[in-house]
Design a protein around this motif. Structure first.
Motif, PDB file in Angstrom:
ATOM      1  N   ARG A 137       0.839  -1.205   0.000  1.00  0.00           N
ATOM      2  CA  ARG A 137       0.000   0.000   0.000  1.00  0.00           C
ATOM      3  C   ARG A 137       0.875   1.257   0.000  1.00  0.00           C
ATOM      4  O   ARG A 137       0.572   2.233  -0.687  1.00  0.00           O
ATOM      5  CB  ARG A 137      -0.909  -0.003   1.235  1.00  0.00           C
ATOM      6  CG  ARG A 137      -2.035   1.001   1.200  1.00  0.00           C
ATOM      7  CD  ARG A 137      -3.098   0.635   0.179  1.00  0.00           C
ATOM      8  NE  ARG A 137      -4.380   1.228   0.507  1.00  0.00           N
ATOM      9  CZ  ARG A 137      -5.540   0.854  -0.012  1.00  0.00           C
ATOM     10  NH1 ARG A 137      -5.573  -0.120  -0.900  1.00  0.00           N
ATOM     11  NH2 ARG A 137      -6.663   1.434   0.327  1.00  0.00           N
ATOM     12  N   GLU A 138       1.946   1.217   0.760  1.00  0.00           N
ATOM     13  CA  GLU A 138       2.866   2.354   0.789  1.00  0.00           C
ATOM     14  C   GLU A 138       3.492   2.577  -0.589  1.00  0.00           C
ATOM     15  O   GLU A 138       3.647   3.711  -1.044  1.00  0.00           O
ATOM     16  CB  GLU A 138       3.962   2.111   1.829  1.00  0.00           C
ATOM     17  CG  GLU A 138       4.913   3.272   1.997  1.00  0.00           C
ATOM     18  CD  GLU A 138       5.952   3.034   3.085  1.00  0.00           C
ATOM     19  OE1 GLU A 138       6.853   3.884   3.209  1.00  0.00           O
ATOM     20  OE2 GLU A 138       5.855   2.013   3.793  1.00  0.00           O
ATOM     21  N   MET A 139       3.839   1.479  -1.267  1.00  0.00           N
ATOM     22  CA  MET A 139       4.392   1.577  -2.615  1.00  0.00           C
ATOM     23  C   MET A 139       3.370   2.193  -3.571  1.00  0.00           C
ATOM     24  O   MET A 139       3.702   3.049  -4.398  1.00  0.00           O
ATOM     25  CB  MET A 139       4.801   0.184  -3.110  1.00  0.00           C
ATOM     26  CG  MET A 139       5.553   0.189  -4.431  1.00  0.00           C
ATOM     27  SD  MET A 139       5.937  -1.494  -4.998  1.00  0.00           S
ATOM     28  CE  MET A 139       6.896  -2.093  -3.601  1.00  0.00           C
ATOM     29  N   LEU A 140       2.106   1.757  -3.437  1.00  0.00           N
ATOM     30  CA  LEU A 140       1.032   2.309  -4.256  1.00  0.00           C
ATOM     31  C   LEU A 140       0.882   3.809  -4.012  1.00  0.00           C
ATOM     32  O   LEU A 140       0.761   4.589  -4.960  1.00  0.00           O
ATOM     33  CB  LEU A 140      -0.286   1.586  -3.947  1.00  0.00           C
ATOM     34  CG  LEU A 140      -1.553   2.161  -4.570  1.00  0.00           C
ATOM     35  CD1 LEU A 140      -1.465   2.148  -6.090  1.00  0.00           C
ATOM     36  CD2 LEU A 140      -2.779   1.385  -4.092  1.00  0.00           C
ATOM     37  N   TRP A 141       0.904   4.213  -2.744  1.00  0.00           N
ATOM     38  CA  TRP A 141       0.780   5.632  -2.409  1.00  0.00           C
ATOM     39  C   TRP A 141       1.928   6.438  -3.026  1.00  0.00           C
ATOM     40  O   TRP A 141       1.718   7.524  -3.577  1.00  0.00           O
ATOM     41  CB  TRP A 141       0.724   5.807  -0.896  1.00  0.00           C
ATOM     42  CG  TRP A 141       0.851   7.230  -0.423  1.00  0.00           C
ATOM     43  CD1 TRP A 141       1.784   7.716   0.440  1.00  0.00           C
ATOM     44  CD2 TRP A 141       0.014   8.343  -0.771  1.00  0.00           C
ATOM     45  NE1 TRP A 141       1.585   9.063   0.648  1.00  0.00           N
ATOM     46  CE2 TRP A 141       0.512   9.472  -0.084  1.00  0.00           C
ATOM     47  CE3 TRP A 141      -1.085   8.485  -1.599  1.00  0.00           C
ATOM     48  CZ2 TRP A 141      -0.055  10.739  -0.202  1.00  0.00           C
ATOM     49  CZ3 TRP A 141      -1.672   9.749  -1.724  1.00  0.00           C
ATOM     50  CH2 TRP A 141      -1.157  10.850  -1.032  1.00  0.00           C
ATOM     51  N   ASN A 142       3.128   5.900  -2.979  1.00  0.00           N
ATOM     52  CA  ASN A 142       4.271   6.598  -3.581  1.00  0.00           C
ATOM     53  C   ASN A 142       4.116   6.723  -5.095  1.00  0.00           C
ATOM     54  O   ASN A 142       4.508   7.739  -5.691  1.00  0.00           O
ATOM     55  CB  ASN A 142       5.582   5.876  -3.235  1.00  0.00           C
ATOM     56  CG  ASN A 142       5.989   6.093  -1.790  1.00  0.00           C
ATOM     57  OD1 ASN A 142       5.757   7.158  -1.228  1.00  0.00           O
ATOM     58  ND2 ASN A 142       6.584   5.078  -1.181  1.00  0.00           N
ATOM     59  N   GLU A 143       3.529   5.711  -5.730  1.00  0.00           N
ATOM     60  CA  GLU A 143       3.229   5.786  -7.165  1.00  0.00           C
ATOM     61  C   GLU A 143       2.194   6.878  -7.437  1.00  0.00           C
ATOM     62  O   GLU A 143       2.318   7.645  -8.393  1.00  0.00           O
ATOM     63  CB  GLU A 143       2.676   4.446  -7.656  1.00  0.00           C
ATOM     64  CG  GLU A 143       3.679   3.319  -7.714  1.00  0.00           C
ATOM     65  CD  GLU A 143       3.014   1.992  -8.051  1.00  0.00           C
ATOM     66  OE1 GLU A 143       1.859   1.992  -8.543  1.00  0.00           O
ATOM     67  OE2 GLU A 143       3.636   0.942  -7.810  1.00  0.00           O
ATOM     68  N   MET A 144       1.175   6.933  -6.583  1.00  0.00           N
ATOM     69  CA  MET A 144       0.097   7.902  -6.777  1.00  0.00           C
ATOM     70  C   MET A 144       0.602   9.339  -6.678  1.00  0.00           C
ATOM     71  O   MET A 144       0.118  10.235  -7.377  1.00  0.00           O
ATOM     72  CB  MET A 144      -1.017   7.657  -5.762  1.00  0.00           C
ATOM     73  CG  MET A 144      -1.789   6.372  -5.995  1.00  0.00           C
ATOM     74  SD  MET A 144      -2.944   5.976  -4.651  1.00  0.00           S
ATOM     75  CE  MET A 144      -4.142   7.316  -4.824  1.00  0.00           C
ATOM     76  N   LYS A 145       1.581   9.565  -5.827  1.00  0.00           N
ATOM     77  CA  LYS A 145       2.125  10.914  -5.661  1.00  0.00           C
ATOM     78  C   LYS A 145       2.810  11.416  -6.932  1.00  0.00           C
ATOM     79  O   LYS A 145       3.020  12.616  -7.086  1.00  0.00           O
ATOM     80  CB  LYS A 145       3.092  10.963  -4.480  1.00  0.00           C
ATOM     81  CG  LYS A 145       2.404  10.811  -3.134  1.00  0.00           C
ATOM     82  CD  LYS A 145       3.337  11.120  -1.971  1.00  0.00           C
ATOM     83  CE  LYS A 145       4.315  10.009  -1.716  1.00  0.00           C
ATOM     84  NZ  LYS A 145       5.127  10.231  -0.494  1.00  0.00           N
ATOM     85  N   GLN A 146       3.135  10.478  -7.832  1.00  0.00           N
ATOM     86  CA  GLN A 146       3.807  10.851  -9.082  1.00  0.00           C
ATOM     87  C   GLN A 146       2.823  11.072 -10.235  1.00  0.00           C
ATOM     88  O   GLN A 146       3.245  11.327 -11.361  1.00  0.00           O
ATOM     89  CB  GLN A 146       4.814   9.749  -9.478  1.00  0.00           C
ATOM     90  CG  GLN A 146       5.831   9.418  -8.403  1.00  0.00           C
ATOM     91  CD  GLN A 146       6.611  10.622  -7.919  1.00  0.00           C
ATOM     92  OE1 GLN A 146       7.068  11.432  -8.722  1.00  0.00           O
ATOM     93  NE2 GLN A 146       6.750  10.750  -6.604  1.00  0.00           N
ATOM     94  N   ILE A 147       1.531  10.966  -9.978  1.00  0.00           N
ATOM     95  CA  ILE A 147       0.537  11.151 -11.042  1.00  0.00           C
ATOM     96  C   ILE A 147       0.682  12.540 -11.651  1.00  0.00           C
ATOM     97  O   ILE A 147       0.803  13.542 -10.933  1.00  0.00           O
ATOM     98  CB  ILE A 147      -0.895  10.961 -10.495  1.00  0.00           C
ATOM     99  CG1 ILE A 147      -1.125   9.507 -10.089  1.00  0.00           C
ATOM    100  CG2 ILE A 147      -1.938  11.371 -11.541  1.00  0.00           C
ATOM    101  CD1 ILE A 147      -2.462   9.258  -9.407  1.00  0.00           C
ATOM    102  N   LYS A 148       0.675  12.597 -12.951  1.00  0.00           N
ATOM    103  CA  LYS A 148       0.826  13.868 -13.661  1.00  0.00           C
ATOM    104  C   LYS A 148      -0.325  14.817 -13.308  1.00  0.00           C
ATOM    105  O   LYS A 148      -1.493  14.426 -13.340  1.00  0.00           O
ATOM    106  CB  LYS A 148       0.830  13.613 -15.165  1.00  0.00           C
ATOM    107  CG  LYS A 148       1.105  14.861 -15.988  1.00  0.00           C
ATOM    108  CD  LYS A 148       1.150  14.539 -17.466  1.00  0.00           C
ATOM    109  CE  LYS A 148       1.407  15.795 -18.279  1.00  0.00           C
ATOM    110  NZ  LYS A 148       1.430  15.508 -19.744  1.00  0.00           N
ATOM    111  N   GLY A 149       0.027  16.034 -12.955  1.00  0.00           N
ATOM    112  CA  GLY A 149      -0.985  17.038 -12.632  1.00  0.00           C
ATOM    113  C   GLY A 149      -1.205  17.264 -11.151  1.00  0.00           C
ATOM    114  O   GLY A 149      -1.861  18.232 -10.761  1.00  0.00           O
TER     115      GLY A 149
END
Length: 199
Positions: free
Chosen positions: A153-165
């Protein structure tokens, strides 16, 4: 015998309620965030019995909340809760996130606030975000619970923080919040939100 059956049902309902909510204080935070962002349309993935849903729907009766719960038993209980609490702006969808009904809803450009509850799997989160990837606007807000519950889940959250915009990332212990408002300066915050339950 009848008394024992009633006690078993009560224990089961109590267990479901605990699964569906982190704590009343965090649900109250959802209410305040919904009131602040003033979304017109909310998509909630992992509705469970609908406690968080009602907190998000309560600030504005004109806001439409689409509550997605794959489990038929939980979605039925959520519908009953919404009916008893007299919410008319919540629609329960007993669907998989990859179903045509959900994908069309996401692609319609209607959703302002995406909320991934405790019962939203990492796979469901990724699936929805993939469908929504080119639909974000300055009014979009994404919220996800349990951001540090597991390493995945932490890895997913870190991915989400990189979403464009994404302009602002907020971490509130249990919750992660992404804000796309173009008027804001890009920034990331770790806020120590300690509800009364933990004081």
């Amino acid at each position: 015998m009848v008394g024992n059956e009633g006690e078993k049902k009560e224990v089961k309902i109590s267990s479901l309620l605990k699964q569906g909510s982190i704590s009343p204080s965090y649900d109250q935070l959802l209410f305040r965030l919904s009131r602040y962002f003033h979304p017109k349309n909310i998509l909630e993935i992992g509705t469970s019995v609908g406690l968080s849903t009602m907190y998000m729907a309560a600030p504005d009766s004109k806001c439409s909340v689409y509550a997605v719960e794959k489990d038929a038993g939980l979605s039925s209980l959520a519908r009953l809760n919404f009916k008893r609490a007299e919410f008319s702006n919540i629609k329960v969808l007993n669907e998989d996130v990859s179903s045509p009904a959900i994908t069309e809803l996401i692609k319609s450009n209607l959703i302002d606030l995406y909320y991934f509850g405790r019962k939203a799997s990492d796979e469901d989160v990724r699936c929805v975000l993939e469908y929504a990837s080119d639909r974000y606007s300055s009014s979009t807000v994404i919220m996800i619970s349990d951001i540090y519950k597991t390493k995945e889940r932490e890895m997913l959250w870190n991915e989400m923080k990189q979403i464009k915009g994404v302009r602002v990332c907020l971490e509130l212990f249990f919750y992660g919040i992404l804000i796309f408002n173009e008027d804001l300066q890009p920034q990331s915050y770790n806020l120590f939100y300690i509800p009364t339950l933990f004081r």
